[in-house]
Design a protein around this motif. Structure first.
Motif, PDB file in Angstrom:
ATOM      1  N   SER A   1      -0.754   5.289  -1.749  1.00 14.02           N
ATOM      2  CA  SER A   1      -0.232   6.416  -0.969  1.00 14.02           C
ATOM      3  C   SER A   1      -1.145   7.635  -1.012  1.00 14.02           C
ATOM      4  CB  SER A   1       1.180   6.784  -1.429  1.00 14.02           C
ATOM      5  OG  SER A   1       1.158   7.162  -2.787  1.00 14.02           O
ATOM      6  N   SER A   2      -1.989   7.733  -2.049  1.00 14.21           N
ATOM      7  CA  SER A   2      -2.888   8.881  -2.136  1.00 14.21           C
ATOM      8  C   SER A   2      -4.247   8.620  -1.471  1.00 14.21           C
ATOM      9  CB  SER A   2      -3.105   9.257  -3.601  1.00 14.21           C
ATOM     10  OG  SER A   2      -3.736   8.197  -4.282  1.00 14.21           O
ATOM     11  N   LYS A   3      -4.450   7.395  -1.009  1.00 16.30           N
ATOM     12  CA  LYS A   3      -5.719   7.028  -0.366  1.00 16.30           C
ATOM     13  C   LYS A   3      -5.619   7.255   1.141  1.00 16.30           C
ATOM     14  CE  LYS A   3      -7.459   4.998  -4.109  1.00 16.30           C
ATOM     15  NZ  LYS A   3      -8.357   5.715  -4.946  1.00 16.30           N
TER      16      LYS A   3
ATOM     17  N   LYS B   1       3.210   1.911  -1.926  1.00 12.65           N
ATOM     18  CA  LYS B   1       3.431   2.276  -3.322  1.00 12.65           C
ATOM     19  C   LYS B   1       2.100   2.483  -4.043  1.00 12.65           C
ATOM     20  CE  LYS B   1       5.616   0.731  -7.572  1.00 12.65           C
ATOM     21  NZ  LYS B   1       6.490  -0.254  -8.199  1.00 12.65           N
ATOM     22  N   ASN B   2       1.156   1.592  -3.804  1.00 11.59           N
ATOM     23  CA  ASN B   2      -0.079   1.568  -4.589  1.00 11.59           C
ATOM     24  C   ASN B   2      -1.185   2.468  -4.071  1.00 11.59           C
ATOM     25  OD1 ASN B   2       1.099  -0.454  -6.170  1.00 11.59           O
ATOM     26  ND2 ASN B   2       0.355  -2.036  -4.815  1.00 11.59           N
TER      27      ASN B   2
ATOM     28  N   HIS C   1       0.815  -1.218   0.000  1.00 16.47           N
ATOM     29  CA  HIS C   1       0.000   0.000   0.000  1.00 16.47           C
ATOM     30  C   HIS C   1       0.849   1.268   0.000  1.00 16.47           C
ATOM     31  CE1 HIS C   1       0.730   0.933   4.255  1.00 16.47           C
ATOM     32  NE2 HIS C   1       0.751  -0.388   4.399  1.00 16.47           N
TER      33      HIS C   1
ATOM     34  N   TRP D   1      -5.587   6.366   5.047  1.00 15.56           N
ATOM     35  CA  TRP D   1      -4.955   5.209   5.681  1.00 15.56           C
ATOM     36  C   TRP D   1      -5.953   4.093   5.937  1.00 15.56           C
ATOM     37  CZ3 TRP D   1      -6.495   2.984  10.114  1.00 15.56           C
ATOM     38  CH2 TRP D   1      -7.299   3.727  10.973  1.00 15.56           C
TER      39      TRP D   1
END
Length: 118
Positions: free
Chosen positions: A35-37, A32-33, A30, A39
């Motif tokens: 990071s903009s979401k 990398k994939n 997570h 937590w």
């Protein structure tokens, strides 16, 4: 040192490798994939991935415990964890190779020796 792999140990080790692939992605993918979401979305996705880890890891440990002590099983798990994590870190996360991976691996070789010696 008289040590040999028996089929139970090999089966447990292979299952632990599969389990660790899921675990590594659940714990670190997570970063990398996602990071903009938020937590908590990453946590829910990670829990979903970790379910598959546990569905493999629990049987692996039960199988391994038939042929190994608890301490041996734990050391095997740690060796497998590092063996999965290093390529994941280098190839997937693009972190690059670190000499510390070698030193950590050598420490684990020592741990394996002490846990599995007769």
């Amino acid at each position: 040192m008289s040590f040999h792999f028996n089929p139970v140990m090999v089966k447990a080790a292979l299952l632990l490798v599969c389990s660790n692939l899921f675990m590594t992605f659940a714990w670190y993918g997570h970063l990398k994939n996602m990071s903009s979401k938020p937590w908590w979305i990453a946590a829910l996705v990670s829990w979903g991935i970790a379910l598959f880890e546990y569905l493999i890891q629990v049987p692996a440990n039960r199988i391994g415990f038939q042929a190994m002590s608890l301490a041996q099983l734990k050391i095997l798990q740690e060796v497998i964890t590092l063996s999965v994590f290093v390529p994941f870190s280098i190839i997937y996360m693009k972190e690059g190779f670190k000499l510390d991976f070698i030193w950590a691996g050598l420490c684990l070789v020592g741990a394996v020796y002490f846990m599995f010696r007769s």
